[in-house]
Write a protein that holds these residues in place. Sequence first.
Motif, PDB file in Angstrom:
ATOM      1  N   ASP A 242     -10.024  18.527   3.357  1.00  0.00           N
ATOM      2  CA  ASP A 242     -10.513  17.381   4.079  1.00  0.00           C
ATOM      3  C   ASP A 242     -11.658  16.749   3.675  1.00  0.00           C
ATOM      4  OD1 ASP A 242      -8.267  17.719   6.065  1.00  0.00           O
ATOM      5  OD2 ASP A 242      -9.208  19.243   7.305  1.00  0.00           O
ATOM      6  N   GLU A 243     -12.569  17.458   3.180  1.00  0.00           N
ATOM      7  CA  GLU A 243     -13.827  16.734   2.692  1.00  0.00           C
ATOM      8  C   GLU A 243     -13.484  15.895   1.770  1.00  0.00           C
ATOM      9  OE1 GLU A 243     -17.141  19.111   1.984  1.00  0.00           O
ATOM     10  OE2 GLU A 243     -16.975  20.744   3.587  1.00  0.00           O
ATOM     11  N   LYS A 244     -12.761  16.088   0.592  1.00  0.00           N
ATOM     12  CA  LYS A 244     -12.428  15.364  -0.436  1.00  0.00           C
ATOM     13  C   LYS A 244     -11.464  14.270   0.148  1.00  0.00           C
ATOM     14  CE  LYS A 244     -11.978  18.929  -4.166  1.00  0.00           C
ATOM     15  NZ  LYS A 244     -11.194  19.562  -5.048  1.00  0.00           N
TER      16      LYS A 244
ATOM     17  N   ILE B  42      -3.564  12.420   3.914  1.00  0.00           N
ATOM     18  CA  ILE B  42      -2.746  13.500   4.637  1.00  0.00           C
ATOM     19  C   ILE B  42      -3.252  14.701   3.819  1.00  0.00           C
ATOM     20  CG2 ILE B  42      -0.697  14.391   4.663  1.00  0.00           C
ATOM     21  CD1 ILE B  42       0.655  11.490   4.328  1.00  0.00           C
ATOM     22  N   ASN B  43      -3.338  15.899   4.705  1.00  0.00           N
ATOM     23  CA  ASN B  43      -3.497  17.301   4.172  1.00  0.00           C
ATOM     24  C   ASN B  43      -2.106  17.901   4.020  1.00  0.00           C
ATOM     25  OD1 ASN B  43      -4.334  19.809   4.001  1.00  0.00           O
ATOM     26  ND2 ASN B  43      -6.337  19.557   4.726  1.00  0.00           N
ATOM     27  N   SER B  44      -2.093  18.056   2.788  1.00  0.00           N
ATOM     28  CA  SER B  44      -0.494  18.576   2.575  1.00  0.00           C
ATOM     29  C   SER B  44      -0.338  20.032   3.347  1.00  0.00           C
ATOM     30  CB  SER B  44      -0.284  18.522   1.189  1.00  0.00           C
ATOM     31  OG  SER B  44      -1.089  19.342   0.371  1.00  0.00           O
TER      32      SER B  44
ATOM     33  N   ASN C 295       0.913  -1.147  -0.009  1.00  0.00           N
ATOM     34  CA  ASN C 295      -0.065  -0.013   0.088  1.00  0.00           C
ATOM     35  C   ASN C 295       0.700   1.342   0.015  1.00  0.00           C
ATOM     36  OD1 ASN C 295      -2.469  -1.627  -0.013  1.00  0.00           O
ATOM     37  ND2 ASN C 295      -2.670  -1.419   2.082  1.00  0.00           N
ATOM     38  N   SER C 296       1.825   1.379   0.903  1.00  0.00           N
ATOM     39  CA  SER C 296       2.628   2.832   0.978  1.00  0.00           C
ATOM     40  C   SER C 296       3.689   2.666  -0.248  1.00  0.00           C
ATOM     41  CB  SER C 296       3.487   2.567   2.358  1.00  0.00           C
ATOM     42  OG  SER C 296       4.321   1.431   2.480  1.00  0.00           O
ATOM     43  N   SER C 297       3.722   1.901  -1.143  1.00  0.00           N
ATOM     44  CA  SER C 297       4.460   2.017  -2.278  1.00  0.00           C
ATOM     45  C   SER C 297       3.938   3.263  -3.194  1.00  0.00           C
ATOM     46  CB  SER C 297       4.470   0.837  -3.169  1.00  0.00           C
ATOM     47  OG  SER C 297       5.119  -0.236  -2.488  1.00  0.00           O
ATOM     48  N   LEU C 298       2.609   3.413  -3.167  1.00  0.00           N
ATOM     49  CA  LEU C 298       2.022   4.393  -4.201  1.00  0.00           C
ATOM     50  C   LEU C 298       1.434   5.698  -3.221  1.00  0.00           C
ATOM     51  CD1 LEU C 298       1.146   5.577  -6.864  1.00  0.00           C
ATOM     52  CD2 LEU C 298      -0.936   3.983  -6.526  1.00  0.00           C
ATOM     53  N   VAL C 299       1.786   6.811  -3.706  1.00  0.00           N
ATOM     54  CA  VAL C 299       1.072   7.919  -3.301  1.00  0.00           C
ATOM     55  C   VAL C 299       0.404   8.650  -4.328  1.00  0.00           C
ATOM     56  CG1 VAL C 299       1.253  10.330  -1.830  1.00  0.00           C
ATOM     57  CG2 VAL C 299       2.818   8.223  -1.457  1.00  0.00           C
ATOM     58  N   ILE C 300      -0.829   8.937  -4.084  1.00  0.00           N
ATOM     59  CA  ILE C 300      -1.831   9.789  -5.124  1.00  0.00           C
ATOM     60  C   ILE C 300      -2.034  11.122  -4.551  1.00  0.00           C
ATOM     61  CG2 ILE C 300      -3.844   9.896  -6.373  1.00  0.00           C
ATOM     62  CD1 ILE C 300      -4.128   7.026  -6.403  1.00  0.00           C
ATOM     63  N   VAL C 301      -1.419  12.002  -5.377  1.00  0.00           N
ATOM     64  CA  VAL C 301      -1.816  13.453  -5.186  1.00  0.00           C
ATOM     65  C   VAL C 301      -2.827  14.158  -5.843  1.00  0.00           C
ATOM     66  CG1 VAL C 301      -0.750  15.881  -5.046  1.00  0.00           C
ATOM     67  CG2 VAL C 301       0.804  13.764  -4.669  1.00  0.00           C
ATOM     68  N   SER C 302      -3.957  14.350  -5.023  1.00  0.00           N
ATOM     69  CA  SER C 302      -5.121  14.709  -5.442  1.00  0.00           C
ATOM     70  C   SER C 302      -6.321  13.955  -4.980  1.00  0.00           C
ATOM     71  CB  SER C 302      -5.562  14.943  -6.812  1.00  0.00           C
ATOM     72  OG  SER C 302      -6.852  15.046  -7.314  1.00  0.00           O
ATOM     73  N   ALA C 303      -7.383  14.285  -4.531  1.00  0.00           N
ATOM     74  CA  ALA C 303      -8.517  13.444  -4.165  1.00  0.00           C
ATOM     75  C   ALA C 303      -9.825  14.105  -4.669  1.00  0.00           C
ATOM     76  CB  ALA C 303      -8.787  13.572  -2.346  1.00  0.00           C
ATOM     77  N   GLY C 304      -9.522  14.847  -5.957  1.00  0.00           N
ATOM     78  CA  GLY C 304     -10.338  15.206  -6.730  1.00  0.00           C
ATOM     79  C   GLY C 304     -10.923  14.151  -7.653  1.00  0.00           C
ATOM     80  N   GLY C 305     -11.701  14.453  -8.742  1.00  0.00           N
ATOM     81  CA  GLY C 305     -12.060  13.286  -9.471  1.00  0.00           C
ATOM     82  C   GLY C 305     -11.253  12.393 -10.251  1.00  0.00           C
ATOM     83  N   LEU C 306     -10.265  13.021 -10.755  1.00  0.00           N
ATOM     84  CA  LEU C 306      -9.137  12.207 -11.471  1.00  0.00           C
ATOM     85  C   LEU C 306      -8.503  11.316 -10.259  1.00  0.00           C
ATOM     86  CD1 LEU C 306      -7.429  11.298 -13.731  1.00  0.00           C
ATOM     87  CD2 LEU C 306      -6.295  13.447 -13.532  1.00  0.00           C
ATOM     88  N   GLY C 307      -8.035  11.841  -9.365  1.00  0.00           N
ATOM     89  CA  GLY C 307      -7.333  11.261  -7.994  1.00  0.00           C
ATOM     90  C   GLY C 307      -8.200  10.105  -7.677  1.00  0.00           C
ATOM     91  N   LEU C 308      -9.718  10.304  -7.507  1.00  0.00           N
ATOM     92  CA  LEU C 308     -10.506   8.999  -6.915  1.00  0.00           C
ATOM     93  C   LEU C 308     -10.673   8.203  -8.207  1.00  0.00           C
ATOM     94  CD1 LEU C 308     -13.356  11.046  -5.184  1.00  0.00           C
ATOM     95  CD2 LEU C 308     -11.462  10.204  -4.213  1.00  0.00           C
TER      96      LEU C 308
ATOM     97  N   SER D  41      -4.266  -4.248  -7.098  1.00  0.00           N
ATOM     98  CA  SER D  41      -4.813  -4.714  -5.666  1.00  0.00           C
ATOM     99  C   SER D  41      -4.090  -3.969  -4.316  1.00  0.00           C
ATOM    100  CB  SER D  41      -4.489  -6.544  -5.669  1.00  0.00           C
ATOM    101  OG  SER D  41      -5.113  -6.952  -6.706  1.00  0.00           O
ATOM    102  N   ILE D  42      -4.000  -2.835  -4.611  1.00  0.00           N
ATOM    103  CA  ILE D  42      -3.462  -2.100  -3.348  1.00  0.00           C
ATOM    104  C   ILE D  42      -4.415  -0.836  -3.144  1.00  0.00           C
ATOM    105  CG2 ILE D  42      -0.818  -2.613  -3.777  1.00  0.00           C
ATOM    106  CD1 ILE D  42      -0.740   0.334  -5.079  1.00  0.00           C
ATOM    107  N   ASN D  43      -4.060  -0.309  -1.769  1.00  0.00           N
ATOM    108  CA  ASN D  43      -4.740   0.695  -1.352  1.00  0.00           C
ATOM    109  C   ASN D  43      -3.748   1.819  -1.069  1.00  0.00           C
ATOM    110  OD1 ASN D  43      -7.185  -0.789  -1.338  1.00  0.00           O
ATOM    111  ND2 ASN D  43      -6.733  -1.489   0.791  1.00  0.00           N
ATOM    112  N   PRO D  44      -3.837   2.780  -1.831  1.00  0.00           N
ATOM    113  CA  PRO D  44      -2.623   3.790  -1.975  1.00  0.00           C
ATOM    114  C   PRO D  44      -2.883   4.848  -0.796  1.00  0.00           C
ATOM    115  CG  PRO D  44      -4.031   4.245  -3.633  1.00  0.00           C
ATOM    116  CD  PRO D  44      -4.433   3.042  -3.323  1.00  0.00           C
ATOM    117  N   ILE D  45      -1.823   5.825  -0.424  1.00  0.00           N
ATOM    118  CA  ILE D  45      -1.824   6.836   0.280  1.00  0.00           C
ATOM    119  C   ILE D  45      -2.456   8.201  -0.878  1.00  0.00           C
ATOM    120  CG2 ILE D  45      -0.574   8.352   1.582  1.00  0.00           C
ATOM    121  CD1 ILE D  45       1.427   6.026   1.978  1.00  0.00           C
ATOM    122  N   VAL D  46      -3.287   8.797  -0.247  1.00  0.00           N
ATOM    123  CA  VAL D  46      -3.736   9.825  -0.735  1.00  0.00           C
ATOM    124  C   VAL D  46      -3.665  11.287  -0.287  1.00  0.00           C
ATOM    125  CG1 VAL D  46      -5.893  11.020  -1.937  1.00  0.00           C
ATOM    126  CG2 VAL D  46      -5.831   8.428  -1.947  1.00  0.00           C
TER     127      VAL D  46
END
Length: 348
Positions: A207-209, A222-224, A173-186, A197-202
């Motif tokens: 905070d709502e996203k 993480i809220n950057s 899971n911690s191998s991948l970090v996705i920057v953005s919890a907007g439409g594309l990030g989701l 088959s992993i659950n990445p860090i976002v």
Amino acid sequence: MRAYQVVENGKPLEEKEIETPIPKGKEILLKTISCGVCHSDVHIHDGYFDLGADMKLPMPLAEPLTMGHEVFGEVVSIGDEVSSVNVGEKYVAYPWIGCGDCDLCNSDKTHYCLNNSNIGINVSGGYGDHVLVPSEKYLFDAGTTPASLAGSYACRGLTAFSALKKAAPFAKNSSLVIVSAGGLGLLALKIARAAYSINPIVIDIDDEKLKVAKDLGAAEIINSSNEGAAEKLMQVTDGGANAIVDFVGAETSVNLGYQSLAKGGTLVVVGLFGGQITIPLPLLTLTEKKILGSYVGSLSEMEELMKLVSSGKNEPVDVESRNVSEANRTLKEMKNGDLRGLVSLTHD
């Protein structure tokens, strides 16, 4: 046919009645069911990309443009050379159309072709109620994917898939970090779970996203913009991330990402928010960090993605459907960062 067009960069789209195309030869005419609104539409509408330091990359408007490159539609007419597509069938259209006769096109890189006819970017797209597609090879089955979401796989879904492939493999899971919890990030979060088959860090600044991302399976959020965000990222990645995919592409996000990579790590920059970064060249060599750009995806990657989508393995995300008459409001809200997820436009 009815279309909402960019007549002047930065000005409201105008509703127009234009001639409905008649397909010839290998062409297919789709009646638009839905069309995703992509952040690239904002740049096309504005007429430039922000390069930072008060510099802009212009995208001049040659003529009134019907935007919309995330098209899902129903076949209503076909040319006399079309053999495998029938009237009444529904497809997602791959919009990145090259000239078909250059080294790039002949090596599965039509999306890089300089002499292109990209749907919704260079030629009329899904902000119109009909779209002409040049060949059946650009049409893909979306299975049982909701109509409001299907078109989004032509750009945002494909962009996420191609970027993730460049960043792979992911051991945990911690191998991948996705920057953005907007439409594309989701979308990327969903695709990462289905394909790897992993659950990445976002990471995001909203905070709502981030809560939505957590609910959809993010291993950590993480809220950057919070104090100590960089330290927390280093902690949850055990001293540095192996791969970071940045769907924002701003100075602050890219700098944070590059600094947070482990030795030999890969940063894939997708977003076009704009700005510049400065990297000390000796550290680039000593750490062997890699920074890559990723622009949409190839036709073969689209085929690979749509097999995953049509199989039902990729869980859908929620999409807000709006009538195409709300295109101007949607672009304004996207430009201001007020959209909480994906939006598609429909034609009644």
